[in-house]
Design a protein around this motif. Structure first.
Motif, PDB file in Angstrom:
ATOM      1  N   TYR A  21       2.529   7.907   2.499  1.00 35.62           N
ATOM      2  CA  TYR A  21       2.413   7.886   1.037  1.00 35.62           C
ATOM      3  C   TYR A  21       3.283   9.009   0.463  1.00 35.62           C
ATOM      4  O   TYR A  21       3.058  10.177   0.748  1.00 35.62           O
ATOM      5  CB  TYR A  21       0.959   8.081   0.603  1.00 35.62           C
ATOM      6  N   ILE A  41       0.819  -1.215   0.000  1.00 37.70           N
ATOM      7  CA  ILE A  41       0.000   0.000   0.000  1.00 37.70           C
ATOM      8  C   ILE A  41       0.853   1.266   0.000  1.00 37.70           C
ATOM      9  O   ILE A  41       0.484   2.289  -0.585  1.00 37.70           O
ATOM     10  CB  ILE A  41      -0.967  -0.020   1.212  1.00 37.70           C
ATOM     11  N   SER A  42       2.054   1.190   0.593  1.00 42.41           N
ATOM     12  CA  SER A  42       2.927   2.369   0.650  1.00 42.41           C
ATOM     13  C   SER A  42       3.485   2.731  -0.722  1.00 42.41           C
ATOM     14  O   SER A  42       3.997   3.826  -0.921  1.00 42.41           O
ATOM     15  CB  SER A  42       4.070   2.121   1.632  1.00 42.41           C
ATOM     16  N   ASN A  74      -7.595  -1.882  -0.575  1.00 43.51           N
ATOM     17  CA  ASN A  74      -8.008  -3.247  -0.249  1.00 43.51           C
ATOM     18  C   ASN A  74      -9.100  -3.737  -1.187  1.00 43.51           C
ATOM     19  O   ASN A  74      -9.077  -4.885  -1.644  1.00 43.51           O
ATOM     20  CB  ASN A  74      -8.492  -3.328   1.201  1.00 43.51           C
ATOM     21  N   GLU A  95      -6.738   3.521   2.207  1.00 44.64           N
ATOM     22  CA  GLU A  95      -6.461   2.120   2.517  1.00 44.64           C
ATOM     23  C   GLU A  95      -7.629   1.217   2.133  1.00 44.64           C
ATOM     24  O   GLU A  95      -7.438   0.127   1.574  1.00 44.64           O
ATOM     25  CB  GLU A  95      -6.142   1.969   4.000  1.00 44.64           C
TER      26      GLU A  95
END
Length: 744
Positions: free
Chosen positions: A33, A6-7, A128, A124
């Protein structure tokens, strides 16, 4: 491609208010981020979406124009090439704006003003959800590809119900390529149509009712050998294996036409009935197993070989009846068979009574009409002479010693089998043995075999080569010496007889033993005592003596070079070992044994011998006997880079012997000279019929390059081979080809 972490997400901020853009950027950095871009209007947003390809777009609905953000969102929503997660950032709360935004399938809404936490959570959650969609899409694609390319027919169907809820038909939702081919209709002719309308045979044959039960009762359908009859062609029956499972108000089905398989099975049954009598009366054992090596059928001869009654072996695994230490040989030959290589090999089978039976085995694959392997035929040629030996020894105590000693000596000749017949008696008698035979024939190995089968097997086995030691040393080697016996005797040293006490001593080349030591050896035989060099005190010794020689001891007796009394004391049991040329049956068994040993020594996996080499081995006289055969194979192993040993891997001397005994025919092919046996000695360096080939080659490029290279390096073959980038053996062959070996 969506990022796994995710980063690492690429984020595009679309916001016309500079202060709010900076706030969003700061919030993203604080949340971890760092990979993001910014756009302030509709034009910039579209450019960066197409060039930057962000994973997530944070979109202000209004931008520089009223609802301009929605217009950008609608454009990318309708573009299949854009795969991004859209999150709206807005201060609007009007229902009509939200209704329009819903059409673009956004991944979230962030209402201004917002906190850093709400922004981070929204990003986030979008990630997902996007990741889940990506995995589902990937799985769906894999499933679709698998179903579309499977050989079985496959279809998905939904129920069509009447006003009362009863199923009246099924709509075809999907069929794969195999189903299209099987039904002889395209996908367009089937999808969306009613199943029983285009395939009315489903009602006639009761298959429609079976599918209704799958849907209503939610039970899977398994039908084997289901017969389907076409009302237009009642004589043209088709046979299917069918599987069906329930779906939501429908079902999925897979089916396979097994009509050809049934024909093949029926043909096999007819064939089995036709040939069963032939197989039953074969002189060889016949064993038919499936692909799991389980027994399907054995003939009467096979039952006879293993001592079983009719049907006792059926259903059992063939591996359970193979001597444990030879299972690896059997499985390797099964693997070779799968690779297309058939071999004949020796095998030990377990008899019902517990002893081992020696056979020659050959394996063949059994295939159906489609070329699919359905099992293995095994043929076992029973060697009755070996079996008789085993049966005679079955109840004797020394039988286990016989089996273990069988591992030492390799062969199936009359000499080897006769030797094993008398071996237990020799081993248990503890008498002296004289082994006579040519050098390299295996005399020492026979001596070791006798020791291993005797009660002395756990005590030392000491070998002394009487011909390898000078007269001055042989006495001290055999009988030892005491301190001070001679100048360098600093301490007592036991001799070979002392070391062998309790065990066996093999006096190799006994004919070379000096006469005065023959007397001392006779004293050991008669009195079980000897005196070490330099001592007057006799020492007792308990040792069995086995002597070996390649000389005619009777001639030596006539020449007064060997004592007659010692000869007869040694010759309690006399074993005469024939030369290898007189027991040709052992050559290929020895070759296989040496290949196994050399594979372990050199870490190779050689398992085949060419027909040409086999013919050479069986024709050659082997003046060096078994030792020479081993040396031939060790040389071949050094130069072999494949799984097969061929004539080309032999040393130069043997290649000359081979070339000496073949001649070119009219077509340039090489054939054996009729009536030409190998004399067993190295021939001169001429090859019959090779002269014309040399003359023809004088002008070609290969010959010229070879001659120049030899001249350049003054006939140094190592440097010449390196220069031509070929092996030294290849250089030798090339020189031989052009007759340069005789010239240089």
């Amino acid at each position: 491609m969506l990022k796994e972490k995710i980063s690492e997400l690429k984020i595009l901020i679309v916001e016309d208010n500079a202060l709010e853009r900076k706030t969003i950027s700061a919030f993203l950095k604080m949340s971890g981020y760092f990979n993001f871009e910014e756009a302030s209007n509709k034009r910039e947003a579209l450019e960066k979406i197409y060039l930057y390809k962000p994973d997530v777009v944070l979109m202000d609905i209004s931008l520089d124009e009223a609802q301009a953000g929605l217009e950008v969102a609608e454009l990318i929503h309708n573009d299949e090439n854009i795969d991004t997660a859209l999150i709206y950032i807005t201060a609007h709360s009007r229902q009509e704006v939200f209704d329009r935004a819903k059409i673009t399938n956004p991944y979230g809404y962030i209402i201004k003003p917002f906190t850093r936490e709400s922004l981070a959570i929204s990003v986030e959650m979008a990630f997902n959800r996007k990741m889940l969609e990506f995995r589902l899409k990937e799985s769906a694609q894999i499933f679709k590809t698998s179903v579309e390319t499977m050989l079985d027919c496959f279809g998905i169907y939904s129920a069509v119900r009447d006003a009362n809820g009863a199923i009246v038909d099924f709509t075809i939702e999907y069929v794969n390529a195999s189903a299209c081919a099987g039904n002889k209709m395209s996908r367009e002719e089937q999808v969306g149509k009613k199943l029983c309308e285009i395939l009315p045979s489903h009602r006639i044959n009761g298959l429609f009712e079976e599918y209704c039960r799958v849907v209503d009762e939610k039970k899977p359908l398994i039908k084997n050998d289901f017969v389907v009859t076409d009302e237009k062609k009642p004589y043209a029956q088709r046979i299917f294996d069918i599987r069906a499972v329930n779906l939501k108000d429908g079902f999925a089905a897979a089916w396979r036409d097994v009509g050809e398989r049934k024909k093949a099975e029926e043909a096999l049954i007819r064939s089995e009935e036709k040939y069963r009598d032939i197989v039953e009366n074969l002189s060889e054992g016949f064993w038919f197993v499936d692909n799991n090596l389980k027994t399907i059928f054995v003939n009467k001869k096979m039952n006879e070989i293993l001592g079983y009654g009719v049907d006792e072996l059926c259903g059992r695994r063939i591996a359970d009846h193979i001597y444990e230490e030879q299972l690896e040989i059997f499985h390797k030959n099964v693997e070779s068979l799968k690779a297309g290589v058939k071999n004949q090999f020796s095998l030990l089978l377990n008899h019902k009574k517990g002893h081992q039976v020696y056979v020659k085995a050959t394996l063949s694959e059994f295939t159906d009409n489609f070329g699919r392997v359905k099992g293995i035929f095994a043929f076992f040629n029973h060697n009755t002479s070996v079996v008789n030996i085993a049966e005679e020894m079955e109840s004797r105590d020394e039988y286990s010693e016989f089996i273990s000693s069988r591992k030492l000596l390799v062969g199936n000749s009359k000499f080897v089998n006769d030797l094993y017949t008398i071996l237990p008696s020799i081993a248990e008698s503890d008498c002296n043995v004289l082994i006579e035979g040519p050098s390299g024939a295996g005399k020492s190995l026979i001596g070791r075999t006798i020791h291993q089968a005797s009660e002395r097997k756990d005590a030392p086995f000491v070998v002394v080569n009487c011909g390898a030691l000078p007269d001055a040393l042989i006495e001290s080697e055999l009988f030892g010496y005491v301190k001070g016996a001679f100048t360098d005797a600093k301490k007592d040293k036991p001799g070979k007889f002392s070391i062998a006490s309790g065990g066996t001593i093999l006096l190799d080349e006994i004919g070379e033993l000096p006469l005065h030591l023959q007397v001392k050896t006779l004293h050991v035989i008669e009195d079980k005592m000897f005196e070490p060099l330099g001592s007057n005190v006799s020492q007792k010794v308990d040792v069995r003596i086995i002597a070996a020689t390649n000389k005619n001891l009777l001639q030596l007796i006539e020449q007064k070079k060997f004592r007659e009394d010692l000869y007869y004391r040694l010759k309690i049991v006399n074993i005469k070992v024939p030369a290898l040329k007189d027991r040709k049956e052992d050559i290929l068994l020895l070759a296989k044994h040496f290949i196994k040993k050399l594979n372990q020594k050199y870490g190779k996996n050689i398992n085949c011998i060419s027909d040409t080499l086999i013919k050479f081995l069986l024709s050659y006289n082997f003046p060096g006997n078994v030792r020479e055969l081993y040396n031939i194979f060790e040389h071949a192993f050094v130069f072999s880079n494949s799984s097969i040993i061929d004539i080309e891997q032999l040393s130069e001397d043997y290649l000359e012997i081979y070339k000496k005994n073949v001649t070119p025919n009219r077509d340039g092919m090489v054939t054996n000279l009729p009536g030409k046996g190998f004399a067993g000695e190295l021939p001169d360096r001429t090859i019959n019929g090779i002269g014309p080939l040399i003359d023809k080659a004088r002008d070609n490029k290969e010959y010229s390059e070879l001659l120049k290279a030899l001249e350049l390096f003054n006939n140094n073959r190592n440097k010449t081979a390196d220069y031509l980038k070929i092996s030294r053996m290849a250089l030798w062959r090339r020189m031989k080809k052009y007759g340069l070996l005789e010239m240089l």
